[in-house]
Design an enzyme around this catalytic site. Structure first.
Site, PDB file in Angstrom:
ATOM      1  N   GLY A  13       0.827  -1.218   0.000  1.00  8.28           N
ATOM      2  CA  GLY A  13       0.000   0.000   0.000  1.00  8.28           C
ATOM      3  C   GLY A  13       0.850   1.251   0.000  1.00  8.28           C
ATOM      4  N   ASP A  63      -2.167  -6.856  -5.143  1.00 11.64           N
ATOM      5  CA  ASP A  63      -3.389  -6.777  -4.335  1.00 11.64           C
ATOM      6  C   ASP A  63      -3.171  -7.771  -3.197  1.00 11.64           C
ATOM      7  OD1 ASP A  63      -5.841  -7.263  -3.154  1.00 11.64           O
ATOM      8  OD2 ASP A  63      -6.965  -7.091  -5.026  1.00 11.64           O
ATOM      9  N   VAL A  64      -3.017  -7.242  -1.977  1.00 14.20           N
ATOM     10  CA  VAL A  64      -2.624  -8.104  -0.853  1.00 14.20           C
ATOM     11  C   VAL A  64      -3.676  -9.146  -0.493  1.00 14.20           C
ATOM     12  CG1 VAL A  64      -1.043  -6.414   0.179  1.00 14.20           C
ATOM     13  CG2 VAL A  64      -3.458  -6.443   0.887  1.00 14.20           C
ATOM     14  N   ASN A  90       1.096  -2.537   5.426  1.00  9.98           N
ATOM     15  CA  ASN A  90       0.508  -1.205   5.572  1.00  9.98           C
ATOM     16  C   ASN A  90      -0.792  -1.038   4.786  1.00  9.98           C
ATOM     17  OD1 ASN A  90       0.797   1.956   5.870  1.00  9.98           O
ATOM     18  ND2 ASN A  90       0.634   1.558   3.664  1.00  9.98           N
ATOM     19  N   SER A 142      -4.292   0.348  14.245  1.00 11.09           N
ATOM     20  CA  SER A 142      -4.914   1.660  14.438  1.00 11.09           C
ATOM     21  C   SER A 142      -5.344   1.761  15.896  1.00 11.09           C
ATOM     22  CB  SER A 142      -6.155   1.785  13.535  1.00 11.09           C
ATOM     23  OG  SER A 142      -6.986   2.841  13.963  1.00 11.09           O
ATOM     24  N   TYR A 158     -13.863  -2.148  10.010  1.00  8.49           N
ATOM     25  CA  TYR A 158     -12.474  -1.672  10.068  1.00  8.49           C
ATOM     26  C   TYR A 158     -11.885  -1.975  11.457  1.00  8.49           C
ATOM     27  CZ  TYR A 158      -8.565   1.739   9.879  1.00  8.49           C
ATOM     28  OH  TYR A 158      -7.335   2.343   9.904  1.00  8.49           O
ATOM     29  N   ALA A 160     -12.804  -4.234  13.570  1.00  7.26           N
ATOM     30  CA  ALA A 160     -12.618  -5.687  13.725  1.00  7.26           C
ATOM     31  C   ALA A 160     -11.323  -6.129  13.045  1.00  7.26           C
ATOM     32  CB  ALA A 160     -13.810  -6.433  13.131  1.00  7.26           C
ATOM     33  N   LYS A 162      -8.643  -4.322  12.487  1.00 11.59           N
ATOM     34  CA  LYS A 162      -7.463  -3.798  13.192  1.00 11.59           C
ATOM     35  C   LYS A 162      -7.225  -4.535  14.517  1.00 11.59           C
ATOM     36  CE  LYS A 162      -6.242  -0.844  10.064  1.00 11.59           C
ATOM     37  NZ  LYS A 162      -5.022  -1.076   9.289  1.00 11.59           N
ATOM     38  N   ILE A 191      -3.869  10.400  11.157  1.00 16.17           N
ATOM     39  CA  ILE A 191      -2.683  10.824  10.400  1.00 16.17           C
ATOM     40  C   ILE A 191      -3.131  11.424   9.066  1.00 16.17           C
ATOM     41  CG2 ILE A 191      -0.435  10.101   9.491  1.00 16.17           C
ATOM     42  CD1 ILE A 191      -0.733   9.588  12.542  1.00 16.17           C
TER      43      ILE A 191
HETATM   44  P1  NAP Z   1      -4.103   5.543   2.181  1.00 15.61           P
HETATM   45  O1  NAP Z   1      -3.446   6.809   1.829  1.00 15.61           O
HETATM   46  O2  NAP Z   1      -5.479   5.277   1.692  1.00 15.61           O
HETATM   47  O3  NAP Z   1      -3.118   4.344   1.769  1.00 15.61           O
HETATM   48  C1  NAP Z   1      -3.500   3.013   1.757  1.00 15.61           C
HETATM   49  C2  NAP Z   1      -2.999   2.394   0.482  1.00 15.61           C
HETATM   50  O4  NAP Z   1      -3.332   0.991   0.459  1.00 15.61           O
HETATM   51  C3  NAP Z   1      -3.662   3.029  -0.762  1.00 15.61           C
HETATM   52  O5  NAP Z   1      -2.716   3.327  -1.745  1.00 15.61           O
HETATM   53  C4  NAP Z   1      -4.620   1.946  -1.186  1.00 15.61           C
HETATM   54  O6  NAP Z   1      -4.950   1.989  -2.558  1.00 15.61           O
HETATM   55  C5  NAP Z   1      -3.827   0.704  -0.846  1.00 15.61           C
HETATM   56  N1  NAP Z   1      -4.638  -0.496  -0.915  1.00 15.61           N
HETATM   57  C6  NAP Z   1      -5.975  -0.624  -0.742  1.00 15.61           C
HETATM   58  N2  NAP Z   1      -6.357  -1.886  -0.961  1.00 15.61           N
HETATM   59  C7  NAP Z   1      -5.246  -2.578  -1.276  1.00 15.61           C
HETATM   60  C8  NAP Z   1      -4.984  -3.919  -1.625  1.00 15.61           C
HETATM   61  N3  NAP Z   1      -5.973  -4.817  -1.700  1.00 15.61           N
HETATM   62  N4  NAP Z   1      -3.725  -4.292  -1.922  1.00 15.61           N
HETATM   63  C9  NAP Z   1      -2.713  -3.389  -1.878  1.00 15.61           C
HETATM   64  N5  NAP Z   1      -2.885  -2.098  -1.564  1.00 15.61           N
HETATM   65  C10 NAP Z   1      -4.138  -1.696  -1.270  1.00 15.61           C
HETATM   66  O7  NAP Z   1      -4.204   5.394   3.759  1.00 15.61           O
HETATM   67  P2  NAP Z   1      -3.129   5.551   4.925  1.00 15.61           P
HETATM   68  O8  NAP Z   1      -3.735   6.422   5.927  1.00 15.61           O
HETATM   69  O9  NAP Z   1      -1.777   5.855   4.402  1.00 15.61           O
HETATM   70  O10 NAP Z   1      -3.192   4.062   5.506  1.00 15.61           O
HETATM   71  C11 NAP Z   1      -2.066   3.237   5.688  1.00 15.61           C
HETATM   72  C12 NAP Z   1      -2.375   2.273   6.837  1.00 15.61           C
HETATM   73  O11 NAP Z   1      -2.492   3.016   8.044  1.00 15.61           O
HETATM   74  C13 NAP Z   1      -3.698   1.523   6.670  1.00 15.61           C
HETATM   75  O12 NAP Z   1      -3.546   0.191   7.118  1.00 15.61           O
HETATM   76  C14 NAP Z   1      -4.630   2.282   7.591  1.00 15.61           C
HETATM   77  O13 NAP Z   1      -5.707   1.487   8.046  1.00 15.61           O
HETATM   78  C15 NAP Z   1      -3.692   2.659   8.702  1.00 15.61           C
HETATM   79  N6  NAP Z   1      -4.124   3.789   9.540  1.00 15.61           N
HETATM   80  C16 NAP Z   1      -4.376   5.009   8.987  1.00 15.61           C
HETATM   81  C17 NAP Z   1      -4.744   6.066   9.841  1.00 15.61           C
HETATM   82  C18 NAP Z   1      -4.975   7.470   9.335  1.00 15.61           C
HETATM   83  O14 NAP Z   1      -5.469   8.307  10.108  1.00 15.61           O
HETATM   84  N7  NAP Z   1      -4.643   7.800   8.106  1.00 15.61           N
HETATM   85  C19 NAP Z   1      -4.868   5.840  11.214  1.00 15.61           C
HETATM   86  C20 NAP Z   1      -4.620   4.577  11.713  1.00 15.61           C
HETATM   87  C21 NAP Z   1      -4.238   3.560  10.875  1.00 15.61           C
HETATM   88  P3  NAP Z   1      -6.371   2.685  -2.968  1.00 15.61           P
HETATM   89  O15 NAP Z   1      -6.240   4.122  -2.591  1.00 15.61           O
HETATM   90  O16 NAP Z   1      -6.445   2.441  -4.429  1.00 15.61           O
HETATM   91  O17 NAP Z   1      -7.445   1.975  -2.167  1.00 15.61           O
END
Ligand code: NAP
Length: 253
Positions: A13, A63-64, A90, A142, A158, A160, A162, A191
């Site tokens: 990701g 695609d993970v 990630n 998260s 979501y 569940a 995490k 974030i």
């Molecule tokens: P993001 O900008 O949406 O990045 C997530 C990436 O994962 C995107 O490029 C997304 O692609 C990709 N992805 C989605 N489905 C996938 C799949 N099946 N295989 C491979 N890649 C895939 O979000 P982020 O905030 O950086 O999130 C990164 C991690 O941090 C996630 O696990 C998220 O749950 C966690 N997190 C985020 C926050 C926050 O506040 N941002 C807080 C806590 C935890 P698409 O855009 O095409 O779907």
């Protein structure tokens, strides 16, 4: 400190958001980085940025949630760099929807990507790490993982996923320790990435969220990447099975 020269890292990701930031930070520390996501085109842009700074990187579509794509990512990494030292699980999605409206498809999609995807990548990569008796795996969960004293509406599936990641980290850390593979969870708060766009677009919700944060601001992706860097480096050599929260004091407030 935090030297990753000759280390090979896979980040899932990683085309944008925190994954991209982790890729750039680990590359800056000397790691050869596999930048992986659903869209290979965007990964190539990140690879270009790393190469411009003198680093080594490879873009891989993965695609993970699909085992054959995960296996292919591992194969391509070994072909290009010969080994895997670091995996950052990630990739994730966060769909906002009231619980009573959630469909079976919504549930399956979220759990397939956010939880099964972590299992598939961890198992495939750990098999390679076990051969060399060394490796480090980071699972991004998260603060919404549960057991933290706050509930999150409209993201039950979501949460569940995490919570499952935090449990999987502990259990896999126990099984993988004999192979000298460490597994830790990072649990970020809010974030600044595209994932929180729905919250940012709603000023009232955003204001309410910030009011709950002692630091009164959302985190920057690099602030989480610096924690990733510590946890994948030799400086955290006695840490495994841990969950580290990074949330601007949210849970403490
Ligand atoms: P993001 O900008 O949406 O990045 C997530 C990436 O994962 C995107 O490029 C997304 O692609 C990709 N992805 C989605 N489905 C996938 C799949 N099946 N295989 C491979 N890649 C895939 O979000 P982020 O905030 O950086 O999130 C990164 C991690 O941090 C996630 O696990 C998220 O749950 C966690 N997190 C985020 C926050 C926050 O506040 N941002 C807080 C806590 C935890 P698409 O855009 O095409 O779907």
């Amino acid at each position: 400190m935090f030297e990753l020269k000759d280390k090979v890292a896979i980040i899932t990701g990683a085309r944008q958001g925190m994954g991209k930031s982790h890729a750039l930070v680990l590359a800056k520390a000397g790691a050869k980085v596999v930048v992986s996501d659903i869209s290979k085109e965007d990964c190539k842009v990140v690879v270009g940025e790393i190469k411009k700074e003198g680093g080594q990187a490879l873009a891989v579509k993965c695609d993970v949630s699909k085992k054959e794509e995960v296996d292919e990512m591992v194969k391509k990494t070994i072909e290009k760099f010969g080994k895997i030292d670091i995996l950052v699980n990630n990739a994730g999605i966060c769909q906002f929807k009231p619980f009573l409206e959630l469909t079976e498809e919504d549930w399956d999609r979220t759990l397939d990507i956010n939880l099964k995807g972590y299992f598939l990548c961890t198992q495939a990569v750990a098999k390679e790490m076990a051969k060399q008796k060394a490796g480090v795996i980071i699972n991004i969960a998260s603060v919404a993982m549960g057991q933290q004293g706050i509930g999150f509406p409209n993201i039950v599936h979501y949460c569940a996923s995490k919570g499952g990641i935090a449990a999987m980290t502990e259990a896999s850390a126990v099984e993988l320790a004999p192979y000298n593979i460490r597994v830790n969870t990072i649990a970020p708060g809010m974030i600044e990435t595209p994932m929180i766009d729905p919250v940012r677009k709603d000023p009232k919700t955003m204001e309410a969220m910030l009011a709950r944060l002692p630091m009164r601001r959302v985190g920057k992706p690099e602030e989480v990447s610096n924690l990733v860097l510590f946890l994948v480096s030799g400086e955290s050599s006695y840490m495994t099975g841990s969950t580290v929260v990074i949330d601007g004091g949210w849970l403490a407030g």
